[in-house]
Design a protein around this motif. Structure first.
Motif, PDB file in Angstrom:
ATOM      1  N   THR A  45       0.846  -1.197   0.000  1.00  0.00           N
ATOM      2  CA  THR A  45       0.000   0.000   0.000  1.00  0.00           C
ATOM      3  C   THR A  45       0.881   1.245   0.000  1.00  0.00           C
ATOM      4  OG1 THR A  45      -0.097   0.015   2.428  1.00  0.00           O
ATOM      5  CG2 THR A  45      -1.853  -1.173   1.254  1.00  0.00           C
ATOM      6  N   ARG A  46       0.257   2.367  -0.271  1.00  0.00           N
ATOM      7  CA  ARG A  46       0.973   3.637  -0.259  1.00  0.00           C
ATOM      8  C   ARG A  46       0.002   4.755   0.100  1.00  0.00           C
ATOM      9  NH1 ARG A  46       0.366   6.860  -4.946  1.00  0.00           N
ATOM     10  NH2 ARG A  46      -0.892   5.905  -6.590  1.00  0.00           N
ATOM     11  N   PRO A  47       0.509   5.866   0.599  1.00  0.00           N
ATOM     12  CA  PRO A  47      -0.375   6.990   0.944  1.00  0.00           C
ATOM     13  C   PRO A  47      -0.869   7.702  -0.310  1.00  0.00           C
ATOM     14  CG  PRO A  47       1.905   7.589   1.316  1.00  0.00           C
ATOM     15  CD  PRO A  47       1.911   6.126   0.995  1.00  0.00           C
ATOM     16  N   ALA A  55      -6.882  12.103   2.935  1.00  0.00           N
ATOM     17  CA  ALA A  55      -5.671  11.282   2.956  1.00  0.00           C
ATOM     18  C   ALA A  55      -6.044   9.844   3.287  1.00  0.00           C
ATOM     19  CB  ALA A  55      -4.691  11.817   3.993  1.00  0.00           C
ATOM     20  N   SER A  56      -5.534   8.913   2.510  1.00  0.00           N
ATOM     21  CA  SER A  56      -5.835   7.501   2.750  1.00  0.00           C
ATOM     22  C   SER A  56      -4.640   6.655   2.340  1.00  0.00           C
ATOM     23  CB  SER A  56      -7.074   7.077   1.951  1.00  0.00           C
ATOM     24  OG  SER A  56      -6.863   7.261   0.562  1.00  0.00           O
ATOM     25  N   THR A  57      -4.750   5.358   2.572  1.00  0.00           N
ATOM     26  CA  THR A  57      -3.726   4.412   2.169  1.00  0.00           C
ATOM     27  C   THR A  57      -4.347   3.480   1.149  1.00  0.00           C
ATOM     28  OG1 THR A  57      -2.670   4.491   4.347  1.00  0.00           O
ATOM     29  CG2 THR A  57      -2.144   2.619   2.940  1.00  0.00           C
ATOM     30  N   ILE A  58      -3.825   3.492  -0.081  1.00  0.00           N
ATOM     31  CA  ILE A  58      -4.422   2.709  -1.157  1.00  0.00           C
ATOM     32  C   ILE A  58      -3.463   1.620  -1.630  1.00  0.00           C
ATOM     33  CG2 ILE A  58      -5.763   4.713  -1.906  1.00  0.00           C
ATOM     34  CD1 ILE A  58      -3.849   4.951  -4.308  1.00  0.00           C
ATOM     35  N   PRO A  59      -3.985   0.559  -2.262  1.00  0.00           N
ATOM     36  CA  PRO A  59      -3.107  -0.503  -2.773  1.00  0.00           C
ATOM     37  C   PRO A  59      -2.199   0.029  -3.884  1.00  0.00           C
ATOM     38  CG  PRO A  59      -5.413  -1.217  -2.695  1.00  0.00           C
ATOM     39  CD  PRO A  59      -5.406   0.266  -2.488  1.00  0.00           C
ATOM     40  N   VAL A  60      -0.990  -0.506  -3.954  1.00  0.00           N
ATOM     41  CA  VAL A  60      -0.074  -0.136  -5.028  1.00  0.00           C
ATOM     42  C   VAL A  60      -0.608  -0.668  -6.357  1.00  0.00           C
ATOM     43  CG1 VAL A  60       2.227  -0.529  -5.974  1.00  0.00           C
ATOM     44  CG2 VAL A  60       1.948  -0.027  -3.538  1.00  0.00           C
ATOM     45  N   SER A 134     -15.363   4.696   3.023  1.00  0.00           N
ATOM     46  CA  SER A 134     -13.981   4.520   3.460  1.00  0.00           C
ATOM     47  C   SER A 134     -13.865   3.512   4.598  1.00  0.00           C
ATOM     48  CB  SER A 134     -13.382   5.869   3.894  1.00  0.00           C
ATOM     49  OG  SER A 134     -14.117   6.423   4.970  1.00  0.00           O
ATOM     50  N   LYS A 135     -14.978   3.188   5.246  1.00  0.00           N
ATOM     51  CA  LYS A 135     -14.971   2.158   6.277  1.00  0.00           C
ATOM     52  C   LYS A 135     -14.992   0.764   5.653  1.00  0.00           C
ATOM     53  CE  LYS A 135     -17.305   4.996   9.777  1.00  0.00           C
ATOM     54  NZ  LYS A 135     -18.543   5.181  10.580  1.00  0.00           N
ATOM     55  N   ILE A 136     -15.420   0.700   4.391  1.00  0.00           N
ATOM     56  CA  ILE A 136     -15.473  -0.582   3.673  1.00  0.00           C
ATOM     57  C   ILE A 136     -14.149  -0.871   2.989  1.00  0.00           C
ATOM     58  CG2 ILE A 136     -16.613  -1.856   1.821  1.00  0.00           C
ATOM     59  CD1 ILE A 136     -19.132  -0.209   2.374  1.00  0.00           C
ATOM     60  N   ALA A 137     -13.586   0.148   2.341  1.00  0.00           N
ATOM     61  CA  ALA A 137     -12.328  -0.008   1.608  1.00  0.00           C
ATOM     62  C   ALA A 137     -11.714   1.374   1.386  1.00  0.00           C
ATOM     63  CB  ALA A 137     -12.575  -0.688   0.262  1.00  0.00           C
ATOM     64  N   PRO A 138     -10.410   1.440   1.098  1.00  0.00           N
ATOM     65  CA  PRO A 138      -9.804   2.741   0.787  1.00  0.00           C
ATOM     66  C   PRO A 138     -10.595   3.426  -0.317  1.00  0.00           C
ATOM     67  CG  PRO A 138      -8.116   1.059   0.994  1.00  0.00           C
ATOM     68  CD  PRO A 138      -9.427   0.334   1.036  1.00  0.00           C
ATOM     69  N   THR A 139     -10.933   4.698  -0.095  1.00  0.00           N
ATOM     70  CA  THR A 139     -11.799   5.423  -1.027  1.00  0.00           C
ATOM     71  C   THR A 139     -11.142   6.713  -1.490  1.00  0.00           C
ATOM     72  OG1 THR A 139     -13.783   4.527   0.044  1.00  0.00           O
ATOM     73  CG2 THR A 139     -14.078   6.484  -1.327  1.00  0.00           C
ATOM     74  N   VAL A 140     -11.191   6.941  -2.801  1.00  0.00           N
ATOM     75  CA  VAL A 140     -10.636   8.145  -3.411  1.00  0.00           C
ATOM     76  C   VAL A 140     -11.765   8.919  -4.077  1.00  0.00           C
ATOM     77  CG1 VAL A 140      -9.153   9.039  -5.249  1.00  0.00           C
ATOM     78  CG2 VAL A 140      -8.358   7.138  -3.822  1.00  0.00           C
ATOM     79  N   ILE A 141     -11.938  10.180  -3.710  1.00  0.00           N
ATOM     80  CA  ILE A 141     -12.919  11.034  -4.378  1.00  0.00           C
ATOM     81  C   ILE A 141     -12.276  11.546  -5.659  1.00  0.00           C
ATOM     82  CG2 ILE A 141     -14.337  13.107  -4.231  1.00  0.00           C
ATOM     83  CD1 ILE A 141     -15.221  10.879  -2.375  1.00  0.00           C
ATOM     84  N   PHE A 142     -12.977  11.362  -6.776  1.00  0.00           N
ATOM     85  CA  PHE A 142     -12.393  11.650  -8.087  1.00  0.00           C
ATOM     86  C   PHE A 142     -13.231  12.672  -8.836  1.00  0.00           C
ATOM     87  CE2 PHE A 142     -11.329  10.449 -12.540  1.00  0.00           C
ATOM     88  CZ  PHE A 142      -9.952  10.579 -12.456  1.00  0.00           C
ATOM     89  N   ASP A 143     -12.571  13.650  -9.455  1.00  0.00           N
ATOM     90  CA  ASP A 143     -13.268  14.706 -10.200  1.00  0.00           C
ATOM     91  C   ASP A 143     -13.439  14.278 -11.660  1.00  0.00           C
ATOM     92  OD1 ASP A 143     -14.339  16.996 -11.223  1.00  0.00           O
ATOM     93  OD2 ASP A 143     -12.542  18.232 -10.972  1.00  0.00           O
ATOM     94  N   ASP A 157      -1.795   7.168 -12.053  1.00  0.00           N
ATOM     95  CA  ASP A 157      -1.107   7.167 -10.769  1.00  0.00           C
ATOM     96  C   ASP A 157      -1.826   6.261  -9.777  1.00  0.00           C
ATOM     97  OD1 ASP A 157       0.491   7.812  -8.560  1.00  0.00           O
ATOM     98  OD2 ASP A 157      -0.710   9.577  -8.079  1.00  0.00           O
ATOM     99  N   ILE A 158      -3.135   6.427  -9.661  1.00  0.00           N
ATOM    100  CA  ILE A 158      -3.932   5.651  -8.697  1.00  0.00           C
ATOM    101  C   ILE A 158      -3.860   4.154  -8.983  1.00  0.00           C
ATOM    102  CG2 ILE A 158      -6.292   5.176  -7.882  1.00  0.00           C
ATOM    103  CD1 ILE A 158      -6.896   8.165  -8.385  1.00  0.00           C
ATOM    104  N   LEU A 159      -3.909   3.798 -10.262  1.00  0.00           N
ATOM    105  CA  LEU A 159      -3.958   2.392 -10.660  1.00  0.00           C
ATOM    106  C   LEU A 159      -2.587   1.745 -10.810  1.00  0.00           C
ATOM    107  CD1 LEU A 159      -6.729   2.709 -13.402  1.00  0.00           C
ATOM    108  CD2 LEU A 159      -7.022   1.991 -11.012  1.00  0.00           C
ATOM    109  N   GLY A 160      -1.541   2.558 -10.686  1.00  0.00           N
ATOM    110  CA  GLY A 160      -0.203   2.022 -10.888  1.00  0.00           C
ATOM    111  C   GLY A 160       0.099   1.779 -12.353  1.00  0.00           C
TER     112      GLY A 160
END
Length: 319
Positions: A45-47, A55-60, A134-143, A157-160
């Motif tokens: 994972t990474r910040p 701010a969250s920690t998401i999978p690489v 975000s309680k279920i899984a790392p969540t990113v708000i996307f525009d 970037d998000i998806l690697g």
């Protein structure tokens, strides 16, 4: 799904037993090392901080992604198929969605929990919903209203997949430049021409589109220009704006695009507009520069935009 997990577990036991029997052979060791490396990468994972400051920690390397937003085709263009979305019907990529679960709109939290995502990409600014997701899984708000280049770069970037995003953008830019150049050389459009996109929603509500859908494609650097009132909406960072019919003369461009919706009520409003004196007096109408396209086929997502590069010349040819 539970049955499949049981099968996977059983297969895992057999693989482990086989590797023990093989012992220290080079091929077995190399395979084990590769599998371990892949498993380790998936668990890393990474910040990450989204555009609203969460701010969250998401999978690489996220594998089970739910994408709830208008530009689902952005993901497909990068070779990623989410496990869930909010139900995209009549889209040009609909044939790719057979195994994508509909999580609803508004999003169904129970369905999201059932799918067990490792990442949620969500196009909504409601803080309460963000906290629940975000309680279920790392969540990113996307525009999803952001410009194409910005969206694809962020998704890469998000998806690697930054290299894939860079390559796609370069290919799209080349194709787009070629299309606009050919349109001008053929006389299908003139340098500096303006365009406007309108659509009716139920409730007899007329909208001018700005940072969303077809407008994003038309207002390309080499494409049509927005009229001054539309530029104000763009500058205000709005996807669209509710307007009155009386404002059409000041807002409408040299070319007018009407988005057809599946709503019978909205279609009735559109037909009434087409019969009005305000409409008939518009220069674009008198010149025959009015075009109709289904709203589902006018998204600004990456996959649809590639399709529109072929479709726009066809639409303009029907003058």
């Amino acid at each position: 799904m539970k049955h499949m997990r049981n099968i996977s577990g059983t297969l895992g036991i057999f693989v482990l037993a086989g590797s023990l029997l093989i012992g220290c052979s080079p091929s077995a060791s190399q395979a084990t090392s590769t599998a371990s490396s892949e498993a380790n990468q998936k668990s890393q994972t990474r910040p990450y901080t989204d555009y609203l400051g969460h701010a969250s920690t998401i999978p690489v390397s996220p594998a089970r992604i739910i994408y709830s937003g208008e530009t689902f085709g952005d993901m497909l263009a990068l070779g990623v198929k989410p496990i869930g979305g909010f139900g995209y019907t009549n889209q040009i990529f609909e044939d790719q969605l057979h195994d994508v679960e509909n999580v609803g709109f508004p999003i169904n939290l129970e369905k999201v929990l059932e799918l067990q995502p490792d990442l949620i990409i969500y196009a909504n600014t409601e803080e309460k919903e963000y906290e629940q997701l975000s309680k279920i899984a790392p969540t990113v708000i996307f525009d999803t209203f952001a410009p194409l280049e910005e969206r694809m770069t962020q998704l890469g970037d998000i998806l690697g997949k930054p290299e894939e995003a860079t390559k796609w953008l370069a290919d799209y830019k080349r194709q787009s430049e070629e299309m606009w150049k050919k349109l001008k050389e053929s006389g299908s459009m003139k340098e500096g021409e303006t365009a406007s996109v309108f659509t009716y929603y139920p409730g007899d509500r007329l909208f001018v589109m700005a940072r969303t859908g077809l407008s994003q494609v038309l207002y390309d650097t080499n494409g049509f220009k927005p009229t001054a009132p539309i530029q104000e909406v763009l500058d205000a960072q709005k996807g669209f704006e509710l307007i009155s019919v009386e404002r059409l003369p000041e807002i409408a461009g040299d070319r007018i695009f009407i988005l057809n919706t599946p709503s019978e009520e909205a279609e009735k409003s559109t037909q009434e507009l087409l019969k009005s004196r305000v409409w008939k007096d518009l220069p674009a109408v008198k010149n025959g520069y009015v075009y109709f396209i289904d709203i589902e086929k006018s998204s600004s997502d990456a996959t649809t935009r590639e399709w529109l590069l072929q479709k726009i010349p066809e639409i303009l040819a029907k003058e």
